[in-house]
Design a protein around this motif. Structure first.
Motif, PDB file in Angstrom:
ATOM      1  N   GLY A  45     102.636 -78.458 -18.678  1.00 46.93           N
ATOM      2  CA  GLY A  45     103.385 -77.207 -18.722  1.00 46.93           C
ATOM      3  C   GLY A  45     103.790 -76.756 -17.331  1.00 46.93           C
ATOM      4  N   ALA A  46     102.856 -76.885 -16.387  1.00 44.87           N
ATOM      5  CA  ALA A  46     103.143 -76.474 -15.015  1.00 44.87           C
ATOM      6  C   ALA A  46     104.272 -77.320 -14.423  1.00 44.87           C
ATOM      7  N   ALA A  47     104.252 -78.625 -14.701  1.00 41.35           N
ATOM      8  CA  ALA A  47     105.295 -79.503 -14.168  1.00 41.35           C
ATOM      9  C   ALA A  47     106.659 -79.144 -14.758  1.00 41.35           C
ATOM     10  N   LEU A  48     106.690 -78.873 -16.068  1.00 38.66           N
ATOM     11  CA  LEU A  48     107.956 -78.479 -16.698  1.00 38.66           C
ATOM     12  C   LEU A  48     108.454 -77.156 -16.126  1.00 38.66           C
ATOM     13  N   ALA A  49     107.529 -76.214 -15.965  1.00 41.41           N
ATOM     14  CA  ALA A  49     107.889 -74.903 -15.429  1.00 41.41           C
ATOM     15  C   ALA A  49     108.430 -75.042 -14.013  1.00 41.41           C
ATOM     16  N   PHE A  50     107.772 -75.888 -13.225  1.00 37.37           N
ATOM     17  CA  PHE A  50     108.208 -76.100 -11.846  1.00 37.37           C
ATOM     18  C   PHE A  50     109.625 -76.669 -11.811  1.00 37.37           C
ATOM     19  N   ALA A  51     109.861 -77.708 -12.655  1.00 35.48           N
ATOM     20  CA  ALA A  51     111.178 -78.346 -12.672  1.00 35.48           C
ATOM     21  C   ALA A  51     112.258 -77.334 -13.037  1.00 35.48           C
ATOM     22  N   ARG A  52     111.945 -76.467 -14.011  1.00 34.17           N
ATOM     23  CA  ARG A  52     112.918 -75.473 -14.427  1.00 34.17           C
ATOM     24  C   ARG A  52     113.152 -74.433 -13.330  1.00 34.17           C
ATOM     25  N   ALA A  53     112.056 -73.982 -12.715  1.00 36.64           N
ATOM     26  CA  ALA A  53     112.157 -72.901 -11.732  1.00 36.64           C
ATOM     27  C   ALA A  53     112.907 -73.364 -10.476  1.00 36.64           C
ATOM     28  N   VAL A  54     112.634 -74.596 -10.041  1.00 38.38           N
ATOM     29  CA  VAL A  54     113.197 -75.043  -8.781  1.00 38.38           C
ATOM     30  C   VAL A  54     114.728 -75.162  -8.876  1.00 38.38           C
ATOM     31  N   GLY A  55     115.241 -75.468 -10.063  1.00 37.00           N
ATOM     32  CA  GLY A  55     116.676 -75.638 -10.223  1.00 37.00           C
ATOM     33  C   GLY A  55     117.396 -74.383 -10.666  1.00 37.00           C
ATOM     34  N   GLU A  56     116.634 -73.315 -10.957  1.00 39.46           N
ATOM     35  CA  GLU A  56     117.236 -72.119 -11.538  1.00 39.46           C
ATOM     36  C   GLU A  56     118.220 -71.462 -10.563  1.00 39.46           C
ATOM     37  N   TYR A  57     119.320 -70.976 -11.127  1.00 37.88           N
ATOM     38  CA  TYR A  57     120.374 -70.401 -10.303  1.00 37.88           C
ATOM     39  C   TYR A  57     120.768 -69.017 -10.816  1.00 37.88           C
ATOM     40  N   GLY A  58     121.203 -68.975 -12.093  1.00 37.23           N
ATOM     41  CA  GLY A  58     121.822 -67.773 -12.651  1.00 37.23           C
ATOM     42  C   GLY A  58     121.022 -66.504 -12.487  1.00 37.23           C
ATOM     43  N   SER A  59     119.767 -66.530 -12.888  1.00 33.48           N
ATOM     44  CA  SER A  59     119.020 -65.276 -12.869  1.00 33.48           C
ATOM     45  C   SER A  59     118.641 -64.876 -11.442  1.00 33.48           C
ATOM     46  N   ILE A  60     118.541 -65.863 -10.548  1.00 37.68           N
ATOM     47  CA  ILE A  60     118.051 -65.553  -9.202  1.00 37.68           C
ATOM     48  C   ILE A  60     119.116 -64.887  -8.330  1.00 37.68           C
ATOM     49  N   ILE A  61     120.365 -65.398  -8.421  1.00 35.72           N
ATOM     50  CA  ILE A  61     121.358 -64.925  -7.450  1.00 35.72           C
ATOM     51  C   ILE A  61     121.645 -63.428  -7.570  1.00 35.72           C
ATOM     52  N   PHE A  62     121.417 -62.855  -8.760  1.00 38.85           N
ATOM     53  CA  PHE A  62     121.665 -61.420  -8.911  1.00 38.85           C
ATOM     54  C   PHE A  62     120.553 -60.595  -8.275  1.00 38.85           C
ATOM     55  N   LEU A  63     119.341 -61.179  -8.265  1.00 38.91           N
ATOM     56  CA  LEU A  63     118.160 -60.417  -7.880  1.00 38.91           C
ATOM     57  C   LEU A  63     117.789 -60.611  -6.416  1.00 38.91           C
ATOM     58  N   ALA A  64     118.151 -61.781  -5.857  1.00 32.90           N
ATOM     59  CA  ALA A  64     117.547 -62.160  -4.579  1.00 32.90           C
ATOM     60  C   ALA A  64     118.288 -61.631  -3.363  1.00 32.90           C
ATOM     61  N   GLY A  65     119.531 -61.192  -3.510  1.00 35.46           N
ATOM     62  CA  GLY A  65     120.268 -60.700  -2.358  1.00 35.46           C
ATOM     63  C   GLY A  65     120.902 -61.790  -1.516  1.00 35.46           C
ATOM     64  N   ASN A  66     120.389 -63.022  -1.654  1.00 31.52           N
ATOM     65  CA  ASN A  66     121.039 -64.210  -1.073  1.00 31.52           C
ATOM     66  C   ASN A  66     121.288 -64.132   0.427  1.00 31.52           C
ATOM     67  N   LEU A  67     120.299 -63.636   1.185  1.00 34.64           N
ATOM     68  CA  LEU A  67     120.440 -63.619   2.636  1.00 34.64           C
ATOM     69  C   LEU A  67     120.127 -65.003   3.181  1.00 34.64           C
ATOM     70  N   PRO A  68     121.095 -65.600   3.931  1.00 41.61           N
ATOM     71  CA  PRO A  68     120.857 -66.951   4.463  1.00 41.61           C
ATOM     72  C   PRO A  68     119.562 -66.996   5.275  1.00 41.61           C
ATOM     73  N   GLY A  69     118.753 -68.010   5.030  1.00 42.49           N
ATOM     74  CA  GLY A  69     117.512 -68.169   5.776  1.00 42.49           C
ATOM     75  C   GLY A  69     116.363 -67.328   5.270  1.00 42.49           C
ATOM     76  N   ILE A  70     116.648 -66.329   4.391  1.00 46.48           N
ATOM     77  CA  ILE A  70     115.571 -65.464   3.913  1.00 46.48           C
ATOM     78  C   ILE A  70     115.412 -65.565   2.394  1.00 46.48           C
ATOM     79  N   SER A  71     116.473 -65.242   1.668  1.00 48.25           N
ATOM     80  CA  SER A  71     116.348 -65.276   0.214  1.00 48.25           C
ATOM     81  C   SER A  71     117.480 -66.102  -0.403  1.00 48.25           C
ATOM     82  N   GLU A  72     117.895 -67.133   0.298  1.00 48.60           N
ATOM     83  CA  GLU A  72     118.957 -68.004  -0.200  1.00 48.60           C
ATOM     84  C   GLU A  72     118.329 -69.279  -0.758  1.00 48.60           C
TER      85      GLU A  72
END
Lengths: 280, 282
Positions: free
Chosen positions: A206-233
């Motif tokens: 389960g952890a491996a599947l969760a990791f694979a999903r989380a590492v590639g996730e894009y849609g939900s993160i870009i709205f929340l993270a602020g996308n500052l280069p070097g910090i939250s990009e």
């Protein structure tokens, strides 16, 4: 596999029809839509040369994006493994009203489009949002920081841990636990020494599947993270940015690193499965 | 007399503690985001929300999403049935590897899924110059969106059917064929009735993901308002333009779709548990 080593004519004849057609279409479809495009990705970065590829991948911006994506995904999969285990335990072992609803809700991150999750989480955790305003009181800022990445990844990957542990736990049976109880073990000892070790392969899968999903996730993160280069990009966002700048090779370079990670996870998952099968 | 606790049952205190943690975590991480979607959509009442949904661009986005799903889902369904038939009913070398490859798109980042097609069909890609010469549009047009959708929903039907059909074995089909049924008859009359709920389950999940895909489609669509914006992309566009009611109104449609999917999925799991892959039986 007794057929191996015998001449063709001695092999068991295939009684069912459609082998060539079904396998042929499967291989054709898989090759054209998945394998050939992936090959295009793997070949691309080498147009920079080995040195160019290395320089592009070790630039501070790329490195910090990769570190953020992989590091935070690891943290999210640990959080989801712990809470996923608790949720699976509660769903399998306890009876309470509303259990069916709780069970159905677990799959929400599967079903809810990531963009919807993204704007919802962003609204919740913004400094004036329901959760964000409470956290601000304690001086914690989630939205537009790396914590936002962690929250989004935790949301998106939760079903993978719960749904991997749940069926294994349900099938586990209580024989060993009963045996341990008759030998005088306390309930907590039984959980820690008997139940959890038997669940370990499922927890890790389960952890491996969760990791694979989380590492590639894009849609939900870009709205929340602020996308500052070097910090939250995150790394997937950097791929998009490099594509917009027509830096195909640079984008493909990050893509190859992420693809290599996916492959490693798949290999790890296969190894886990054969390990779990042996333990049975 | 005090009722004795079974030795394999958790103490009441532990039960309450774990139950509270589970419910709190699900409430905080899953229910609240869902609630906020509807709260924000209706923040100014039902009227503005309905206006936002019936806006020309929103309708175009809904139509495009449905079109892309209507092409991608049947394609992956045919593929899933073919792959499951080949893998479950025959023995051949490299089968495990094939199953791993079919699962691969699940662990590939959606953005990478979009990227690979840019590298094949983009202006600097393998076929870019050829496509340009012949005025064929794949990127920033419907074919690109369909490709992205096909990739991210690739394994859904196959991975649902493969374990189910492996479990069911080959005896029934072999019996049908030995009694003189053709391959097609065998599939329609013997296999299909056995797998129909599993198939529906896979199609349901495939469809939900197809309508909601964001990352891969975002890379390939070009974001042309009213033309190549799918529903999730339209949500982003409205949100970035500070039209929160509009963004959440379109998001609410997607959230309702998600809830319907979950309800149908749960129904299938309860009603037809024996006819689904073992991992979904409750």
């Amino acid at each position: 596999m007794s057929a191996i080593g015998l001449p063709l004519s001695f092999r068991r004849r295939r009684t069912l029809p459609g082998f060539r057609l079904s396998l042929g279409f499967t291989l054709f479809y898989l090759t054209t839509l998945v394998l050939v495009p992936l090959l295009a990705l793997v070949i691309r970065p080498w147009s920079l040369g080995l040195d160019g590829f290395w320089t592009a991948m070790t630039s501070p911006r790329v490195l910090s994006a990769l570190r953020l994506s992989f590091g935070t995904a690891l943290a999210a999969c640990v959080i989801d493994s712990i809470f996923g285990l608790i949720i699976a335990w509660v769903l399998v072992r306890y009876r309470f009203p509303g259990k069916g609803l709780l069970d159905a809700l677990i799959d929400l991150p599967f079903a809810l489009p990531t963009a919807v999750a993204g704007i919802a989480l962003s609204t919740l955790y913004a400094p004036n949002g329901w959760i964000g305003s409470i956290l601000m009181g304690y001086g914690i800022k989630v939205a537009y920081t790396p914590w936002g990445v962690l929250v989004a990844m935790t949301f998106i990957a939760l079903p993978f841990t719960v749904r991997t542990i749940q069926p294994v736990l349900a099938e586990l049976g209580r024989d060993s636990e009963e045996a341990a109880a008759t030998l005088g073990a306390t309930r907590l000892q039984i959980i820690a020494r008997v139940a959890l070790p038997m669940l370990l392969p499922a927890i890790l899968t389960g952890a491996a599947l969760a990791f694979a999903r989380a590492v590639g996730e894009y849609g939900s993160i870009i709205f929340l993270a602020g996308n500052l280069p070097g910090i939250s990009e995150i790394a997937p966002l950097l791929i998009v940015i490099k594509l917009e700048q027509y830096d195909y090779a640079g984008a493909a370079g990050i893509g190859v690193v992420m693809l290599a990670a996916s492959f490693l996870m798949l290999l790890a998952l296969n190894a886990l499965q054969s390990w779990a099968a042996k333990r049975r | 007399m005090k009722k004795l606790r079974k030795p394999t049952e958790d103490p009441l205190l532990l039960k309450l503690l774990l139950g509270a943690i589970a419910i709190a975590f699900v409430g905080l991480f899953l229910v609240l985001p869902l609630a906020v979607v509807f709260q924000e959509a209706l923040a100014k009442g039902l009227g503005p929300a309905l206006t936002a949904i019936s806006d020309e661009d929103s309708v175009a986005a809904i139509r495009l999403s449905l079109t892309a799903a209507a092409i991608a889902v049947p394609l992956n369904t045919v593929f899933g049935v073919c792959a499951a038939w080949a893998i479950a009913k025959f023995d051949f070398p490299g089968k495990t590897f094939l199953v791993t490859l079919i699962d691969l798109p699940f662990s590939v980042s959606p953005v990478v899924a979009g990227l690979i097609y840019v590298l094949v069909f983009g202006a600097q890609g393998w076929f870019g110059p050829y496509l340009l010469d012949h005025d064929i549009h794949i990127l920033f047009a419907l074919p690109g969106i369909v490709l992205a959708t096909v990739f991210v929903t690739f394994p859904f039907v196959a991975r649902e059917l493969i374990p189910l059909m492996v479990d069911q074995g080959r005896d029934e089909e072999e019996a049908a064929v030995s009694l003189g049924a053709s391959g097609f008859q065998t599939f329609c009359r013997v296999t299909l009735p056995n797998i129909k709920w599993g198939l529906l389950y896979g199609v349901l999940l495939c469809n939900a993901r197809a309508l909601g895909e964001f990352g891969a489609v975002s890379v390939l669509s070009g974001h042309i308002r009213g033309l190549t914006n799918t529903m999730p992309l339209h949500v982003q566009l409205l949100y970035d333009n500070y039209d929160y009611v509009g963004a959440f109104a379109v998001a609410a449609i997607l959230a309702m779709l998600a809830l319907v999917t979950l309800a149908l999925k749960t129904l299938l799991e309860w009603r037809y548990a024996d006819e689904l892959a073992a991992s979904h039986r409750h």
